[in-house]
Design a protein around this motif. Sequence first.
Motif, mmCIF file in Angstrom:
data_model
loop_
_atom_site.group_PDB
_atom_site.id
_atom_site.type_symbol
_atom_site.label_atom_id
_atom_site.label_comp_id
_atom_site.label_asym_id
_atom_site.label_seq_id
_atom_site.Cartn_x
_atom_site.Cartn_y
_atom_site.Cartn_z
ATOM 1 N N VAL A 143 -18.529 46.236 35.149
ATOM 2 C CA VAL A 143 -19.526 46.854 35.729
ATOM 3 C C VAL A 143 -19.432 47.968 36.453
ATOM 4 C CG1 VAL A 143 -20.212 44.258 35.670
ATOM 5 C CG2 VAL A 143 -19.127 45.338 37.963
ATOM 6 N N ALA A 144 -20.692 48.589 36.526
ATOM 7 C CA ALA A 144 -20.702 49.901 36.986
ATOM 8 C C ALA A 144 -20.854 49.806 38.559
ATOM 9 C CB ALA A 144 -21.939 50.587 36.688
ATOM 10 N N GLU A 145 -20.437 50.759 39.273
ATOM 11 C CA GLU A 145 -20.279 50.771 40.885
ATOM 12 C C GLU A 145 -20.799 52.017 41.390
ATOM 13 O OE1 GLU A 145 -16.778 50.491 43.250
ATOM 14 O OE2 GLU A 145 -17.720 48.392 43.623
ATOM 15 N N VAL A 146 -21.914 52.208 42.246
ATOM 16 C CA VAL A 146 -22.136 53.522 42.610
ATOM 17 C C VAL A 146 -21.550 53.699 44.035
ATOM 18 C CG1 VAL A 146 -24.254 54.810 43.817
ATOM 19 C CG2 VAL A 146 -24.541 53.180 41.913
ATOM 20 N N ASN A 147 -21.090 55.045 44.181
ATOM 21 C CA ASN A 147 -20.391 55.844 45.212
ATOM 22 C C ASN A 147 -21.483 56.394 46.058
ATOM 23 O OD1 ASN A 147 -19.161 57.185 47.232
ATOM 24 N ND2 ASN A 147 -17.570 57.917 45.834
ATOM 25 N N ASN A 148 -22.023 55.840 47.169
ATOM 26 C CA ASN A 148 -23.067 56.519 48.001
ATOM 27 C C ASN A 148 -22.816 57.531 48.753
ATOM 28 O OD1 ASN A 148 -24.652 54.126 47.283
ATOM 29 N ND2 ASN A 148 -24.400 52.972 49.051
ATOM 30 N N ASN A 149 -21.566 58.011 48.841
ATOM 31 C CA ASN A 149 -21.247 59.362 49.284
ATOM 32 C C ASN A 149 -21.574 60.453 48.286
ATOM 33 O OD1 ASN A 149 -20.244 58.289 51.706
ATOM 34 N ND2 ASN A 149 -18.392 57.607 50.846
ATOM 35 N N LYS A 150 -21.865 60.208 46.956
ATOM 36 C CA LYS A 150 -22.359 60.958 45.969
ATOM 37 C C LYS A 150 -23.773 60.952 45.609
ATOM 38 C CE LYS A 150 -17.705 61.442 43.964
ATOM 39 N NZ LYS A 150 -16.868 61.400 42.678
ATOM 40 N N CYS A 151 -24.213 59.795 45.581
ATOM 41 C CA CYS A 151 -25.542 59.337 45.184
ATOM 42 C C CYS A 151 -26.509 60.302 46.009
ATOM 43 C CB CYS A 151 -25.758 58.024 45.235
ATOM 44 S SG CYS A 151 -27.579 57.525 44.654
ATOM 45 N N VAL A 152 -27.432 60.899 45.193
ATOM 46 C CA VAL A 152 -28.720 61.712 45.616
ATOM 47 C C VAL A 152 -29.933 61.081 45.371
ATOM 48 C CG1 VAL A 152 -27.330 63.882 45.709
ATOM 49 C CG2 VAL A 152 -28.813 63.052 43.510
ATOM 50 N N ALA A 153 -30.065 59.807 44.978
ATOM 51 C CA ALA A 153 -31.175 58.967 44.608
ATOM 52 C C ALA A 153 -32.200 59.852 43.635
ATOM 53 C CB ALA A 153 -31.894 58.464 45.819
ATOM 54 N N CYS A 154 -31.556 60.255 42.613
ATOM 55 C CA CYS A 154 -32.484 61.013 41.471
ATOM 56 C C CYS A 154 -32.940 60.321 40.596
ATOM 57 C CB CYS A 154 -31.432 62.152 41.041
ATOM 58 S SG CYS A 154 -30.483 61.085 39.774
ATOM 59 N N LEU A 155 -32.677 58.880 40.457
ATOM 60 C CA LEU A 155 -33.388 58.078 39.592
ATOM 61 C C LEU A 155 -32.874 58.003 38.231
ATOM 62 C CD1 LEU A 155 -37.189 57.925 41.216
ATOM 63 C CD2 LEU A 155 -35.051 56.524 41.718
ATOM 64 N N GLY A 178 -22.246 46.761 31.293
ATOM 65 C CA GLY A 178 -20.856 47.392 31.063
ATOM 66 C C GLY A 178 -21.075 48.695 30.163
ATOM 67 N N CYS A 179 -22.110 49.131 29.774
ATOM 68 C CA CYS A 179 -22.222 50.034 28.663
ATOM 69 C C CYS A 179 -21.884 51.288 28.914
ATOM 70 C CB CYS A 179 -23.734 49.868 28.129
ATOM 71 S SG CYS A 179 -24.898 50.762 29.155
ATOM 72 N N GLY A 180 -22.094 51.671 30.358
ATOM 73 C CA GLY A 180 -21.654 53.077 30.690
ATOM 74 C C GLY A 180 -22.583 54.099 30.568
ATOM 75 N N LEU A 181 -24.029 53.782 30.145
ATOM 76 C CA LEU A 181 -24.940 54.651 30.172
ATOM 77 C C LEU A 181 -25.202 55.466 31.308
ATOM 78 C CD1 LEU A 181 -27.334 53.395 27.513
ATOM 79 C CD2 LEU A 181 -26.094 55.294 27.325
ATOM 80 N N CYS A 182 -25.270 54.588 32.649
ATOM 81 C CA CYS A 182 -25.647 55.403 33.821
ATOM 82 C C CYS A 182 -24.605 56.207 34.397
ATOM 83 C CB CYS A 182 -25.593 54.007 34.849
ATOM 84 S SG CYS A 182 -24.502 53.068 34.985
ATOM 85 N N THR A 183 -23.429 55.592 33.925
ATOM 86 C CA THR A 183 -21.854 56.473 34.365
ATOM 87 C C THR A 183 -22.230 57.737 33.736
ATOM 88 O OG1 THR A 183 -20.867 54.519 34.543
ATOM 89 C CG2 THR A 183 -19.716 56.435 34.534
ATOM 90 N N ALA A 184 -22.444 57.778 32.473
ATOM 91 C CA ALA A 184 -22.564 59.112 31.705
ATOM 92 C C ALA A 184 -23.526 59.947 32.181
ATOM 93 C CB ALA A 184 -22.666 59.053 30.192
#
Length: 93
Positions: A9-21, A57-63
Amino acid sequence: ETLTTGGPVAEVNNNKCVACLTCLRSCPFGAPQISSDLQSIGGISGAAYIESALCQGCGLCTASCPASAIELKHYTENQIGAKLDALFEKAYI
């Protein structure tokens, strides 16, 4: 009371996230959400998080994440790099 999910599953690192959607737009399963309770980089109110039960777990958000703020568990950059190194090492033996 609990729901157990399996697989990556994907996980967000909030120290890098800019909430760009971008993650919200790219996910066909609706797993990424924006929470105003979270803080993103620079103290911006609102950051992405991944609803584990919806993530396939498709990885589209990660990519698609321009800030590289999302990683797929068990498929981190370091892990993929180690696999590639091992692959190329075996190819030259």
